[in-house]
Design a protein around this motif. Structure first.
Motif, PDB file in Angstrom:
ATOM      1  N   ASP A   8       0.820  -1.215   0.000  1.00 25.01           N
ATOM      2  CA  ASP A   8       0.000   0.000   0.000  1.00 25.01           C
ATOM      3  C   ASP A   8       0.845   1.252   0.000  1.00 25.01           C
TER       4      ASP A   8
ATOM      5  N   SER B  55      -6.231  -0.123   1.023  1.00 21.13           N
ATOM      6  CA  SER B  55      -5.473  -1.270   1.510  1.00 21.13           C
ATOM      7  C   SER B  55      -5.758  -2.477   0.628  1.00 21.13           C
ATOM      8  N   LEU B  56      -4.703  -3.014   0.035  1.00 16.23           N
ATOM      9  CA  LEU B  56      -4.876  -4.202  -0.793  1.00 16.23           C
ATOM     10  C   LEU B  56      -5.247  -5.394   0.075  1.00 16.23           C
TER      11      LEU B  56
ATOM     12  N   SER C  16      -8.840  -5.799   0.579  1.00 14.74           N
ATOM     13  CA  SER C  16      -9.556  -6.389  -0.553  1.00 14.74           C
ATOM     14  C   SER C  16      -9.352  -7.896  -0.583  1.00 14.74           C
TER      15      SER C  16
ATOM     16  N   ARG D 174       0.633   1.645  -8.127  1.00 14.86           N
ATOM     17  CA  ARG D 174      -0.029   0.992  -7.001  1.00 14.86           C
ATOM     18  C   ARG D 174      -1.449   0.576  -7.361  1.00 14.86           C
TER      19      ARG D 174
ATOM     20  N   HIS E 127      -2.825  -3.330  -7.193  1.00 10.98           N
ATOM     21  CA  HIS E 127      -4.042  -3.789  -6.521  1.00 10.98           C
ATOM     22  C   HIS E 127      -5.000  -4.430  -7.523  1.00 10.98           C
TER      23      HIS E 127
ATOM     24  N   THR F 131      -3.751  -7.862  -8.607  1.00  7.72           N
ATOM     25  CA  THR F 131      -3.875  -8.857  -7.541  1.00  7.72           C
ATOM     26  C   THR F 131      -5.323  -9.292  -7.367  1.00  7.72           C
TER      27      THR F 131
ATOM     28  N   TRP G  66     -11.556  -1.952  -4.907  1.00  6.93           N
ATOM     29  CA  TRP G  66     -10.381  -1.677  -5.737  1.00  6.93           C
ATOM     30  C   TRP G  66     -10.695  -0.640  -6.797  1.00  6.93           C
TER      31      TRP G  66
END
Lengths: 119, 931, 516
Positions: free
Chosen positions: A108, B570-571, B574, C159, C163, C166, C232
């Motif tokens: 992040d 925040s990944l 998720s 970034r 995300h 992923t 996301w």
């Protein structure tokens, strides 16, 4: 056999998800790789794998499921392997660039501070 | 008899056409703009007038096209008495205001744009009154909100204009949405949106269980539009608009849309307790509050705004009482109010324009400066006060008469006439104040300029309307009688009651109430003057608007809090939610459906001891990986071991192609990760809190268990009859290949493979895009994995590797191998030398651009597929021929092999593009970097 | 092996093949920018022509089904065209054209090729009748979207890219698990065949089939950005270059389409008159409705909260996805048809909004630094040629907020009218209308801040006069942007004018899908 396969796939999945939940790009990649292993085995398992019956047709051996393994899941796995490999490669490169740009390998943002929305 | 619809259509279309023309017109062409707008409005009046005879004769001109795919929701216009009267009102007063605005707006105001918005509004308003079905009405209703937003915010620079515009848009849009919902319910009840059907279905509607919600929603819409208490507060704020806008929107049209709707649907919705109480009480409250607050305004337009609110309340109250006579009175007062209020607003605008202020504390004694304006203003405000011989008096008389003798709850029966009289007194008071403060009451105080009469053409519209007030007031029966009857009939629904439009009905209670109101009102004003020194008494309305502002800002803050709490970039969140979600839905099924059924019904397959060993190794490696993943190089070793076990599992379970592919991919990924570790830290910092790790572990474990359960459940079931046998049977006869897997890939399911190589190619392109030839990353000391030994061997290996690659490729169709494996072998063969001595060396082998390889590969595969089209067969149909090549013994070449060649090229190109670009990062010679 | 006569049948696969070939060719000659643009546009127009032909062909109820490699279904891969497919193909080609138009000097050399691959992926997803093949085309369109997102060297996009990739990798894994599980229990991958076999599934296996179906629902929900799986999206779309974001407006719709297609085919709502005891009927509905409503609300709230214009539009995309899921969740043919009407509307509207925002941002750039667009709502830069840009924004806003004469108004009318019959009507009415109100407030706030506030500083009227007239300052570069915006807004307008025939078409499409 079933137990081995089932538990093995489960273990791979669990480990993969746990690592994917870590906050570093490297662990993320490890996790996703494990998950893709698990998924490939899962697809494979759905074909009820057997031993010693590779689906390479031989003369004199009638082409039935009694003599050969189910080829379809294998073909699906091949496709899946390639795709997940390609995507993993992309992920790795992104994380490299990210490190170069932000100086950190936190998913992040550079360590400590959260990157809410990018400008 | 029926009338030609053309005039109707024309009158409706004119404002829109004018708007289009005006949008095209440059703002400098002031007179042209005014001419277009005024001409359109006048012509519309004329066209509507031509319909007059027919309408008076009872015909209903209409025109319609099919539009919405809902019950009778056509795009149709319909001019019955009420609609026609309103249309005349809208266009007629519109024409006057256009003339007035031409002289009101300053040279710096963009004139064409003003008139364009104005025409859009007029068109929308015409749509509201003429629409022949409720959905269309709602559509135009919303359009009036939007166009009034533009008109109120016309002076964009002013903060109060922006706020006023936003406020009115929000409130009226809120009402509009409520109306939307109510109308949809009404349409469901009636089974049609057509006005005729709805008006005919009163009984059904009032009996339906959705009556209450539908009624309340529709009323909410009407009340919001007509500024009924407690939603009235947007109207005073809207006074930031240019005065012509106020004169048009806030007296004659926009706010009248609400009461129009109440009148329009009166036959359908009225006639229930609910209607009586909600409508009349809302009206009563609005009447009283508006009248009271108006007295204490210092701003001329403020006073007029609150008086408008009060009069709208009066009209609403009349419709609430809902007796035939009250209904007629309501329609009558709509017309009267439109005339005198429009002229009053314009008079106020003149005063503002010529005296430079609207503050009644400064404006005094204007009588000697602008007598003509004064006379007109006095006439209009007397009508507002309900002075005899003016139209306001007549409708007020009828109103008083209707408040008496209600058969409602005794308290109401007393309260309504009482409050009515009090409110009337207040309205007298503020009317008197308007006249006395502005035109007498001493001398002007510090006005920016010396007041004077306006240009003649600014007075004309005011005069025309004032004249109407007089005519109607003196000769009601002649001037307004038939029109009123025409307009009121559809509202009453059925036959009109007996009523006489006369000034003198003899001495009766209503007259007494009027007299009381006039007397008390005047006295009240004078007392306020004396005792409380009204001008110093600051009394501003509180509540509505403040509450609204608070609500909006609270909403914004709430939304920010919510979204920022939820979407915190925040990944991990998720990932967590996705895992949890899948776990939930799957778990729901298992435990929710109460029939978990995993009992093995087939003999389990005995596991070879070797399998046990592999399984054990894998688990150990996994455990090691989980505990030691922070030591990254070490972690890679464990990952390799695991991957190896996976490959061997495939091999052991009769999937040689998978074994090969998995191995190669394995090697490639590990190499990639090794490379990556040049640029990533070799250790991971510990940042996650233990609690978090436990939480993650729990979810991960859950998912693992779930997957295991599914796998076991499936494996313990007999294999369903599947597609598999067909593939085995048709591999050789149909696709001329003995490797069923490869045959599936390149032939039976060729489209999958085509997509797959596209993905691969795209991935390589992304890598190339992210790592352009120019160095994207800081120079990093190459790792220690570069030994002379490896270098030499790898260079020696290159030709060999290429040969192996081609061999794999060629045999693929019949034995494990194929384009993908071949391509990857080639790529890795080229990658090894890179590991030895950097990409520069690879490039010196002068290979073509790898991106081009991908292009050629994809093209080759696609074109191969297209060939069959020429032969009249579907895409990707394969044909077969079998030469015998040296080296590789027997080769059966299906056309699928050219497809496979495309795969080979793409895979090789992609892999090499990606790897060399990555290699360049850690390439040894700066020269290679620069290139 | 029966040969195929005529070209028409091939239209069931050419919308995939044509852009694929064009993409490959463009990879080879990406140095010649002009030629590349021309080829790309040519291929897009070809796609549009094919799509329109298919609309005409399917309008009468005819359908195409195509056996690739001439292998009989269910063994080979089959593609199929019905009304819904034809509509989706049309939408995708229109979006593609707009995207190519909008891509100006700021797009990279690779852009045309990537756009073609993107469309190949999209059309493949719309056309295929095979579950695993659907997965493959999902990957194609995702890979292409990664490329489009990351192509321009912008650190700010890394970034969001990470995300995005992923999340979708996880989605793909789930997809594979679900598809394989279906094969494991039912032994087939062809959707039609799967439907048949699921009906005849032994009771003991139903539960596994349900799990597979719901996992698939999760996958599609991720794509559709449904709460709570869509977190996301705002970051990703907000960071994408305008012309790409505009194209992404259709990506969430792919998720919605797949739910309609797959779950509509396999788990259609139990038909009142239909055979009783369909054990899998309406599997997804109980999840869709609440998820849709929640997503709708969140989208509106996000729009109200947004400080960046692009993020605001991204939230509106989420809101429209919520509306679509709500409509699908109602399950009735009428509601499904409403969803099919709302789908192209919201795609066009959101696409136009992204483009307008870019136009605004460029028009707000300080004359000194024309290449620094300003996206923040509260930046008080004056919008040059505000009249024109404002009109475009206004039109897009009307469409998105569901106000007349925008197509959104009709979409909402259709949806609510369909909902009025449903048990959950109160919820749907309240939340949908509340959502539009909040959206309206958000847009009005943004607009008055962006367009009106700056006027306050200088003497307003003089400026407005100057820039509205022909004697205004030189227009901002962005003719392509404007053209694309007008195209998309025009699409919406056409949907308003043709509302009735279009909806009749879609009603039949829905009927054929969920069985009316």
């Amino acid at each position: 056999m079933e137990v081995l396969l089932a538990t093995g796939i489960g273990a791979l999945t669990a480990a993969g998800i746990y690592l994917a939940l870590r906050s570093r790009t490297f662990e993320l990649v490890l996790g996703l790789t494990l998950i893709s292993y698990a998924v490939n085995l899962f697809i494979f398992a759905m074909g009820r794998p057997v031993t010693g019956r590779a689906p390479i047709l031989r003369d004199g051996l009638p082409p039935t499921l009694a003599n050969y393994a189910d080829p379809l899941p294998q073909a699906l796995v091949l496709t899946a392997i390639v795709i997940s490999f390609a995507m993993t490669a992309v992920l790795i490169v992104i994380s490299l660039k990210l490190r170069a740009a932000s100086g950190g390998d936190h998913v992040d943002g550079a360590d400590g501070k959260r990157a809410g929305e990018d400008p | 008899m029926n009338a030609s619809p053309l005039p109707l259509l024309g009158a409706f279309a004119l404002p829109w056409l004018a708007a289009l023309a005006l949008f095209a017109l440059p703002n400098e062409r002031r007179n042209a703009a005014a001419a277009i707008a005024g001409g359109a409005a006048l012509l519309a009046v004329v066209l509507l007038a031509t319909l007059g005879p027919a309408v008076f004769a009872g015909a209903v001109p209409r025109v319609s096209w099919p539009w919405l795919p809902l019950a009778d929701a056509d795009f149709g216009l319909r001019a019955d008495g009420l609609a026609w009267t309103f249309a005349m009102l809208v266009t007629g007063i519109g024409a006057l205001v256009v003339l007035y605005a031409r002289y009101y707006l300053s040279d710096s105001d963009p004139m064409a744009r003003f008139y364009a918005f104005f025409m859009v509004f007029m068109g929308a308003m015409l749509g509201v009154v003429l629409a022949d079905n409720l959905l269309l009405l709602v559509a135009f209703w919303e359009l009036t909100s939007i166009s009034s937003f533009l008109l109120i915010g016309y002076w964009q620079g002013r903060a109060d204009a922006r706020q006023g515009a936003r406020l009115s848009l929000t409130i009226t849009a809120l009402g509009g949405l409520a109306l939307f919902a109510g109308v949809l319910l009404l349409g469901e009840i009636v089974g049609s949106f057509s006005l005729d059907a709805v008006l005919a279905a009163g009984e059904t509607v009032r009996a339906h269980r959705w009556y209450a919600p539908a009624l309340l929603l529709i009323l909410l819409g009407a009340f919001a539009k007509s500024a009924q208490f407690p939603l009235h507060f947007w109207l005073p704020q809207a006074m930031a608009a240019p005065t012509p806008v106020s004169a048009y929107l806030h007296s004659a049209t926009l706010v009248k849309a609400g009461v129009f709707l109440i009148a329009r649907l009166h036959p359908t919705l009225a006639g229930s307790e609910l209607w009586f109480y909600v409508v009349s009480l809302t009206g009563l409250a609005t009447l009283a509050v508006g009248a009271y607050v108006a007295v204490f305004q210092h701003d001329l337009k403020g006073l007029l705004a609150y008086s408008t609110i009060s009069h709208l309340g009066l009209i609403t109250l009349l419709f609430g009482l809902s007796t035939p006579l009250a209904t007629v009175a309501g329609v009558f007062h709509i017309l009267n109010h439109a005339t005198f209020k429009a002229s009053l607003f314009m008079a106020a605008g003149i005063i503002d324009h010529e005296a430079g202020s609207r503050d009644m504390r400064l404006l005094n004694g204007l009588w000697k400066y602008m007598p003509v304006t004064a006379v007109l203003a006095i006439i209009a405000s007397s009508a507002m006060a309900g002075v005899p011989l003016l139209n306001g008096f007549l409708s007020k008389e009828m109103f008083f008469a209707e408040t008496l003798g209600l058969d409602a709850h005794p308290i109401l029966a007393i309260a309504i006439p009482l409050l009515a009289t009090v409110a009337a007194a207040f309205s007298v008071a503020y009317s008197v104040r308007f006249i006395h403060d502005v035109f007498w009451n001493g001398e002007p105080k510090g006005l920016p300029r010396r007041p004077h009469e306006p240009p003649f053409w600014m007075l004309v519209p005011v005069g025309a309307l004032a004249l109407l007030c007089l005519l109607v007031g003196i000769l009601p029966a002649i001037t307004i009688g038939s029109l009123l009857a025409l307009a009121a009939t559809p509202v009453v629904g059925g036959t009109l009651p007996e009523y006489s439009l006369a000034i003198w009905h003899g001495f009766n209670l209503p007259l007494l109430m009027s007299v009381i109101a006039l007397g008390v009102g005047t006295v009240f004003y004078l007392m306020l003057q004396r005792l409380f020194r009204l001008h110093d008494l600051i009394h501003l309305p509180r509540g509505g608007r403040e509450v609204f502002d608070l609500a909006v800002s609270a909403a914004v803050r709430g939304a920010r809090a919510l979204t920022e709490a939820l979407v915190n970039g925040s990944l991990q969140r998720s990932v967590f939610l996705i895992t949890l979600g899948s776990l939930l839905v799957a778990g729901w099924m298992v435990f929710g459906s109460g029939r978990p059924d995993h009992v093995g019904r087939v003999m389990p397959l005995a596991a070879h001891p070797l399998a046990w060993a592999l399984w054990l190794i894998a688990l150990v490696a996994l455990a090691a990986l989980l505990t030691r993943h922070r030591e990254r190089l070490e972690a890679l070793v464990y990952l390799g071991v695991i991957g190896l076990v996976v490959s061997l599992t495939f091999g052991g379970l009769s999937a040689p192609d998978l074994l090969l592919t998995q191995l190669l991919v394995e090697v490639a990924s590990i190499l990639l990760l090794l490379l990556a570790l040049h640029f990533l830290p070799l250790q991971s910092a510990r940042t996650d809190a233990p609690r978090r790790r436990w939480r993650d572990a729990a979810v991960a474990l859950g998912a693992g268990v779930g997957v295991s359960a599914i796998v076991h459940a499936v494996l313990s079931r007999p294999k369903p009859d599947s597609l598999a046998p067909w593939f085995l049977e048709n591999a050789v006869p149909g696709a001329f290949g003995t490797n069923a897997v490869n045959v599936i890939l390149v032939d039976f399911r060729g489209l999958d493979t085509l997509g797959e190589i596209t993905v691969l190619g795209l991935a390589a392109v992304i890598v190339a895009a992210l790592l352009p030839r120019a160095r994207g990353l800081p120079e990093v000391e190459p790792g220690g994995d570069r030994s002379l030994m490896l270098e030499l061997t790898s260079r020696a290996m290159l030709p060999l590797v290429s040969l192996v690659a081609i061999w794999f490729f060629l045999r693929g169709h019949n034995l494990p191998g194929g384009g993908f494996i071949g391509g990857l072998v080639l790529a890795i063969g080229l990658l090894l030398p890179y590991l030895g001595s950097g990409t520069a060396w690879v490039e010196r082998r002068s290979l073509p651009s790898f991106e081009a390889w991908i292009g050629w590969g994809l093209a080759c595969a696609t074109v191969t597929g297209l060939v069959s089209l020429a032969l009249g067969y579907p895409f990707l149909t394969s044909t077969y021929f079998a030469p015998v090549l040296p080296v590789v013994d027997k080769v059966s070449i299906a056309s699928a092999m050219f497809f496979d060649l495309g795969v080979f090229l793409t895979v090789a190109g992609a892999a090499m593009l990606a790897l060399t670009r990555l290699g360049r990062l850690s390439g040894p010679e700066p020269g290679a970097e620069a290139r | 092996m029966r040969p195929v006569s005529g070209l028409l049948p091939h239209l069931a696969v050419l919308p995939i093949v044509a852009p694929l070939l064009a993409g490959a060719a463009l990879l080879l000659l990406r140095r010649q920018a002009a030629a590349a643009r021309a080829i790309s546009m040519l291929s897009l127009l070809l796609l549009l022509a094919m799509a329109v032909t298919l609309v005409g062909y399917t309008a009468g109820g005819a359908t195409l089904s195509y056996a690739l490699g001439n292998w009989p279904a269910p063994f080979g891969i089959a593609t199929a065209v019905d009304r819904l497919t034809a509509m989706m193909l049309t939408v995708s080609s229109v979006m593609g054209i707009a995207c190519q138009l909008a891509a100006d000097g700021r797009a990279s050399l690779r852009f045309p090729a990537l756009l073609q691959f993107q469309l190949a992926g999209l059309n493949g997803a719309f056309l295929t009748a095979d579950l695993f093949n659907l997965f493959v085309f999902f990957e194609v369109l995702l890979a292409a979207s990664y490329a489009l997102l990351l192509d321009l060297q912008s650190p700010a996009r890394l970034r969001p890219g990470l995300h995005y990739v992923t999340v979708n990798l996880l989605g793909s894994s789930l997809f594979l698990i679900a598809a394989a599980l279906f094969y494991g229990v039912a032994g087939t991958l062809n959707l039609a065949d799967l439907d048949v076999r699921l009906q005849a599934l032994p009771a003991a296996d139903l539960e596994l089939a349900r799990i597979a179906g719901l996992l698939l629902l999760v996958v599609f929900a991720i794509k559709a950005a449904a709460l709570p799986l869509g977190l996301w999206l705002p970051g990703t779309y907000g960071a994408a270059p305008a012309h790409v974001a505009a194209l992404f407006a259709i990506m969430t719709k792919v998720g919605v389409y797949s739910i309609a297609r797959v779950h509509g085919a396999l788990f259609a709502a139990p038909t009142p008159g239909g055979p009783a005891g369909e054990p899998l009927a309406g599997l997804a509905l109980p999840w869709l409705l609440p998820a849709g409503l929640a997503t709708l609300l969140l989208g509106a709230a996000g729009a109200l909260a947004a400080r960046d214009l692009r993020v605001l539009v991204a939230w509106l995309v989420i809101g429209s996805a919520g509306t679509l899921l709500t409509a699908l969740g109602l399950g009735s043919p009428a509601a499904t048809a409403a969803a099919f009407y709302y789908l192209p509307h919201s795609t066009f509207a959101a696409g136009a909004a992204f483009l307008v925002v870019e136009r605004i941002a460029r028009a707000r750039a300080a004359p000194a630094a024309p290449d620094e667009p300003h996206y923040l709502v509260s930046e008080a830069e004056r919008v040059r040629d505000a009249a024109w840009v404002g009109a475009l924004f206004f039109a897009a806003a009307l469409a998105i907020a569901g106000l007349p004469p925008g197509s959104g108004f009709i979409g909402k009318a259709l949806l609510l009218d369909a909902a009025a019959a449903a048990p959950a009507r109160a919820w749907v009415f309240v939340i949908v209308l509340l959502g539009s109100l909040v959206t309206l407030v958000a847009l009005a706030r943004a607009a008055s801040t962006v367009f009106w506030k700056p006027m306050a500083r200088a003497s307003a009227s003089a400026e407005t006069l100057a820039e509205a007239g022909p004697s205004g300052p030189a227009p901002i570069p962005g003719r392509g942007l404007t053209a694309a915006t007008v195209l998309l807004l025009g699409g919406g307008l056409a949907m308003v004018v043709l509302a009735r025939p279009l909806f009749d078409f879609l009603l039949r499409a829905a009927g054929a899908l969920v069985g009316a």
